[in-house]
Write an enzyme that holds these catalytic residues in place. Structure first.
Site: not given
Ligand SMILES: COc1cccc(CC(=N)NC(=O)c2cccnc2OC2CCNCC2)c1
Length: 389
Positions: A137-139, A173, A389
């Protein structure tokens, strides 16, 4: 489009999809530890590796600042994940963690942290096999150092350090499609503070909707409706572990959590993770569980809002209380705690409450991957019991 790096890695390749003659399981056998590269991969001249000690406040602050300014943004570059220092301190130090898997890259001259990648150990069940894996994670590569091909060498270095601990599989992910997703999930958002979400452009006012009508649409009761709904406490760990282990058996891929894992990942931590359970008022049996983690986002370039306070659905178990009612109580406590939005993926049984609880579909997908482990059939999100996460 070609994946120059990923075509060299032991991951399911697009060309192998559907070739079910290939056995499910590890793609490459473990290497004898003596044959694992002992020294770090070479970085471009100006940079050096640093192992980030996440127990050090200064290091946590440096990592926080790098991620806060350079980590994942939404597709429209309006928001950027803003993981807190406390969250990072928690996320990177589960039972059995390795400091050597918290990897930074810094500029030799200025000592500035310019890139980061992490792994934490996790026992993941894939069908009937329990596999010791690294969750990657966190790349993150500083915006000014993009397209210098730093990410492939960082992935190779964390892989090398995971191999040195005799671990040969990983899970991760990404919002982008790489070879080859084990599952592709849709994310959903439930407005809690619709006025702010519309002000900052996260949501749009529905057609033929007024603001006051929208606020009324998302209104929630003042407090949870389920009798016996309360915060999880330390003494609940054994019962919650039993409940969660049993519940996760129904999914093809899920974490194999013991009491130590449950104590770390699910005991409430202010502004990091919240977890609740239903204790039957009659029998005092613990029948249900719900949890969410706190991941704010920076709102980029907005005059009067800088932070979007977001809750992310984590692990939920319903055996007596309908999942719909349990998750509505989760929404109610998230609103009580002043979250602006509650996010969820369509994993596990989440599909059964998303539409009914007024979640709207997000504009992107989250792809799940396994490293060095072939799964012959892409999983439906409802077959996935893993939340990263
Ligand atoms: C609203 O602010 C954001 C800031 C950055 C990216 C995104 C969209 C997005 N990429 N959302 C997700 O990946 C995401 C949407 C719903 C639930 N979990 C999620 O990602 C989690 C799990 C993977 N690591 C990031 C957090 C939204």
């Amino acid at each position: 489009k070609r994946h120059k790096f990923w075509e060299t890695q032991p991951v399911g390749q697009f060309k192998d999809l559907g070739d079910s003659s290939l056995p499910e399981g590890p793609i490459e056998p473990p290497t004898p530890l003596s044959e694992v590269k002992q020294e770090p991969y070479n970085l471009p001249n100006l940079y050096e590796w640093i192992t980030c000690d996440m127990e050090s406040t200064e290091m946590c602050t440096e990592v926080y600042n790098l991620l806060s300014n350079n980590y994942v943004e939404d597709d429209d570059n309006m928001f950027r994940f803003n993981y807190s220092k406390e969250f990072l301190h928690w996320a990177l130090r589960p039972p059995g963690h390795y400091k050597s898997w918290h990897i930074g890259v810094r500029v030799k001259s200025s000592k500035k942290l310019v890139a980061f990648i992490t792994g934490v150990p996790a026992r993941i069940r894939v069908r009937d096999s329990i596999v010791q894996m690294a969750e990657i994670n966190f790349l993150c590569v500083h915006k000014k150092l993009r397209s210098k091909r730093l990410a492939p060498v960082m992935i190779k270095e964390v892989t090398r350090r995971v191999h040195l601990e005799n671990i040969w599989q990983a899970a991760y992910t990404a919002g982008v499609v790489l070879p080859t997703p084990m599952s592709t999930c849709q994310y959903w958002h439930r407005s809690l503070n619709p006025k702010k979400l519309i002000d900052v452009g996260f949501s749009r006012l529905g057609a033929r909707m007024t603001m006051s009508r929208t606020i009324k649409l998302y209104k929630l009761p003042e407090s949870p409706v389920t009798p016996g709904f309360r915060k999880m406490e330390l003494h609940d760990v054994p019962a919650v572990t039993r409940l969660l282990r049993n519940y996760l058996l129904q999914f093809l891929v899920a974490p194999d959590l013991d009491e130590n894992d449950v104590e770390h990942w699910l005991l409430p931590k202010a502004d990091v993770v919240d977890s609740f359970l239903v204790e039957s008022p009659e029998t005092h049996e613990i029948t249900d569980f719900c949890s969410f983690y706190t991941l704010p986002s920076s709102i980029l370039g907005h005059p009067n809002h800088s932070i979007l306070k977001a809750a992310y659905s984590y692990y939920n178990v319903s055996t007596k209380t309908p999942l719909l009612q349990l998750m509505n109580d989760a929404l109610i406590v998230a609103k009580q705690k002043d979250y602006d939005v509650f996010n969820a993926l369509d994993v596990m049984q989440n599909d059964c409450f998303l539409k009914e609880l007024k979640f709207g579909p997000g504009d992107g997908k989250l792809h799940y991957y396994l490293y060095n482990y072939r799964i012959n059939h892409v999983l439906r999100p409802s077959e996935l019991g893993l939340v990263l996460l």
